[in-house]
Design an enzyme around this catalytic site. Sequence first.
Site, PDB file in Angstrom:
ATOM      1  N   GLY A 121      -4.406  -4.258  -4.163  1.00  0.00           N
ATOM      2  CA  GLY A 121      -5.317  -3.236  -4.650  1.00  0.00           C
ATOM      3  C   GLY A 121      -4.491  -2.039  -5.067  1.00  0.00           C
ATOM      4  O   GLY A 121      -3.889  -1.377  -4.221  1.00  0.00           O
ATOM      5  N   HIS A 122      -4.384  -1.800  -6.346  1.00  0.00           N
ATOM      6  CA  HIS A 122      -3.593  -0.672  -6.827  1.00  0.00           C
ATOM      7  C   HIS A 122      -4.533   0.443  -7.265  1.00  0.00           C
ATOM      8  O   HIS A 122      -5.324   0.267  -8.179  1.00  0.00           O
ATOM      9  CB  HIS A 122      -2.689  -1.117  -7.987  1.00  0.00           C
ATOM     10  CG  HIS A 122      -1.558  -2.001  -7.528  1.00  0.00           C
ATOM     11  ND1 HIS A 122      -0.735  -2.667  -8.385  1.00  0.00           N
ATOM     12  CD2 HIS A 122      -1.134  -2.296  -6.288  1.00  0.00           C
ATOM     13  CE1 HIS A 122       0.158  -3.352  -7.677  1.00  0.00           C
ATOM     14  NE2 HIS A 122      -0.067  -3.145  -6.410  1.00  0.00           N
ATOM     15  N   LYS A 154       2.106   2.157  -5.162  1.00  0.00           N
ATOM     16  CA  LYS A 154       2.815   1.692  -6.372  1.00  0.00           C
ATOM     17  C   LYS A 154       2.006   1.931  -7.640  1.00  0.00           C
ATOM     18  O   LYS A 154       2.569   2.209  -8.684  1.00  0.00           O
ATOM     19  CB  LYS A 154       3.122   0.187  -6.268  1.00  0.00           C
ATOM     20  CG  LYS A 154       4.097  -0.160  -5.169  1.00  0.00           C
ATOM     21  CD  LYS A 154       4.289  -1.647  -5.062  1.00  0.00           C
ATOM     22  CE  LYS A 154       3.078  -2.398  -4.561  1.00  0.00           C
ATOM     23  NZ  LYS A 154       2.672  -2.107  -3.185  1.00  0.00           N
ATOM     24  N   ASP A 193       0.810  -1.222   0.000  1.00  0.00           N
ATOM     25  CA  ASP A 193       0.000   0.000   0.000  1.00  0.00           C
ATOM     26  C   ASP A 193       0.840   1.266   0.000  1.00  0.00           C
ATOM     27  O   ASP A 193       0.447   2.294   0.564  1.00  0.00           O
ATOM     28  CB  ASP A 193      -0.972   0.016   1.209  1.00  0.00           C
ATOM     29  CG  ASP A 193      -1.770  -1.272   1.298  1.00  0.00           C
ATOM     30  OD1 ASP A 193      -2.266  -1.708   0.255  1.00  0.00           O
ATOM     31  OD2 ASP A 193      -1.859  -1.832   2.398  1.00  0.00           O
ATOM     32  N   GLN A 219       1.924  -6.014  -3.108  1.00  0.00           N
ATOM     33  CA  GLN A 219       2.259  -6.022  -1.670  1.00  0.00           C
ATOM     34  C   GLN A 219       3.581  -5.277  -1.445  1.00  0.00           C
ATOM     35  O   GLN A 219       3.850  -4.318  -2.133  1.00  0.00           O
ATOM     36  CB  GLN A 219       2.315  -7.457  -1.115  1.00  0.00           C
ATOM     37  CG  GLN A 219       0.953  -8.144  -1.024  1.00  0.00           C
ATOM     38  CD  GLN A 219       0.502  -8.789  -2.315  1.00  0.00           C
ATOM     39  OE1 GLN A 219       1.268  -9.463  -2.970  1.00  0.00           O
ATOM     40  NE2 GLN A 219      -0.745  -8.610  -2.668  1.00  0.00           N
TER      41      GLN A 219
HETATM   42  P1  IMP Z   1      -2.796 -12.790   1.927  1.00  0.00           P
HETATM   43  O1  IMP Z   1      -1.889 -12.183   0.913  1.00  0.00           O
HETATM   44  O2  IMP Z   1      -4.261 -12.565   1.642  1.00  0.00           O
HETATM   45  O3  IMP Z   1      -2.473 -14.219   2.195  1.00  0.00           O
HETATM   46  O4  IMP Z   1      -2.546 -12.023   3.327  1.00  0.00           O
HETATM   47  C1  IMP Z   1      -1.318 -12.125   4.033  1.00  0.00           C
HETATM   48  C2  IMP Z   1      -0.950 -10.782   4.653  1.00  0.00           C
HETATM   49  O5  IMP Z   1      -0.586  -9.881   3.624  1.00  0.00           O
HETATM   50  C3  IMP Z   1      -2.081 -10.117   5.428  1.00  0.00           C
HETATM   51  O6  IMP Z   1      -1.531  -9.401   6.521  1.00  0.00           O
HETATM   52  C4  IMP Z   1      -2.656  -9.136   4.426  1.00  0.00           C
HETATM   53  O7  IMP Z   1      -3.312  -8.051   5.040  1.00  0.00           O
HETATM   54  C5  IMP Z   1      -1.383  -8.700   3.705  1.00  0.00           C
HETATM   55  N1  IMP Z   1      -1.639  -8.233   2.341  1.00  0.00           N
HETATM   56  C6  IMP Z   1      -1.954  -8.977   1.268  1.00  0.00           C
HETATM   57  N2  IMP Z   1      -2.085  -8.205   0.180  1.00  0.00           N
HETATM   58  C7  IMP Z   1      -1.830  -6.957   0.573  1.00  0.00           C
HETATM   59  C8  IMP Z   1      -1.769  -5.699  -0.117  1.00  0.00           C
HETATM   60  O8  IMP Z   1      -1.968  -5.581  -1.326  1.00  0.00           O
HETATM   61  N3  IMP Z   1      -1.451  -4.623   0.641  1.00  0.00           N
HETATM   62  C9  IMP Z   1      -1.181  -4.718   1.971  1.00  0.00           C
HETATM   63  N4  IMP Z   1      -1.219  -5.861   2.649  1.00  0.00           N
HETATM   64  C10 IMP Z   1      -1.539  -6.969   1.958  1.00  0.00           C
END
Ligand code: IMP
Length: 428
Positions: A40-41, A16, A13, A223
């Site tokens: 989420g971009h 990017k 977040d 991420q």
């Molecule tokens: P997962 O990717 O859904 O398995 O989640 C694993 C961890 O990564 C959790 O803490 C999510 O909140 C975090 N996470 C996954 N995708 C994002 C993102 O795009 N931005 C921020 N945190 C993320």
Amino acid sequence: MPTVVIVGAQWGDEGKGKVVDFLTEKADVVARYQGGHNAGHTVVIGGEKFVLHLVPSGIFRQGKLCIIGGGTVVDPYCLIEEIEGIKANGIDVSGRLLLSKGAHLIMPYHMAIEQANEGAKKIGTTGRGIGPAYVDKASRSGLRVGDLLYPALFRERLQTNLRHITALLKAVYGVAPEGLSPDEIYEGYMRCAGTLGQYIADTDIVVNEAIDAGKNVLFEGAQGALLDIDHGTYPYVTSSSASAGGACTGLGVGPTKIDRVLGVVKAYTTRVGGGPFPTELRGPLGETLRERGGEYGATTGRPRRCGWLDFVGLRHSVRVNGFTGLAITKLDILDGIEEIKVCTAYRYKGELMTEFPKEAAVLEAVEPVYETIEGWQEGTTGLKDFEALPPSARRYIRTIAEMLGVPVHLISTGADRGSLIMLDGQFG
Ligand code: IMP
């Protein structure tokens, strides 16, 4: 700008989407290398907000080729919905979007496993089946996008997986899964294959040909490096290689073909979901940052945890990514804060610690050591010129560059496409 990897330097977040959108102006190809629709971009164009989850944000620039690489995991229903949303905004994607045959499919049973599992682990995942899809990839039972092109084989492997997963859910979690009919899943995925077939390709060939032809290629990470499966705050991480190395494995590109790595650093820190966060601000200032920065998950809507910049975590990020330059985002959110703190080290059991610990339990227990930097009262939103920034804001940017030993190339001063300062013409 030949080949550039764009990586979130913190816990995701960082903004990017906007940086990629800007750099895409000069790029020919934009390729996403890992993750799924957990990302989420957000891109704001002419005041209108667009949120993408899987399709590279380069799609908003006409004529650019966008690639979803083999290192990603794809829920075909969600991808189709995303493509429909893009088209509904008048953007033509035909011939501009490719989906790797090697990307793994997120299946309905991945969501069921994640729901059953998450109660025990408290990672705070996005609940999109991302982790379980990568588990199947590593255990070599995953179904890939390319398998959609071989229906009989797809059906057979789906049935095997379902038998296994249904037994697992019952035996381990005591759950009798609903809605996991093999026929329904098969037919649904074949319908998706009909829609997505036009995009499916051997994207490693396409990317390498583009590089060999001297085209400008952007590699888009999702991420952030501190959520990387290997280099992040394990186990509070996502299940893929979010750091720069993931661009090579996720797209089938050799490391010798990467020219630059741009780290995207938010001017403060946020984290969504569980896990250690030493510089978290739990009081009113954290709330202020959340409200002013609109720090709510673009995918799940969850409030993001907010805190000060953490140079210990960022130095680790610089090391594992090999950043050649930085883009600092959301500088304007710090406008009007009297004193800004930056964490330069941690204190752990009375000792000073300057390296990012590998153990989440240690990171959970450290106390941040702060330096205070004078803030600025003037508004910086929309500024496009470094010299127009208040002196303290310039000092803040210089401090970041000095503390990390990496030059700052870009500064984002607002959500809109044009709110950007270019520092050295590298990307101009
Ligand atoms: P997962 O990717 O859904 O398995 O989640 C694993 C961890 O990564 C959790 O803490 C999510 O909140 C975090 N996470 C996954 N995708 C994002 C993102 O795009 N931005 C921020 N945190 C993320």
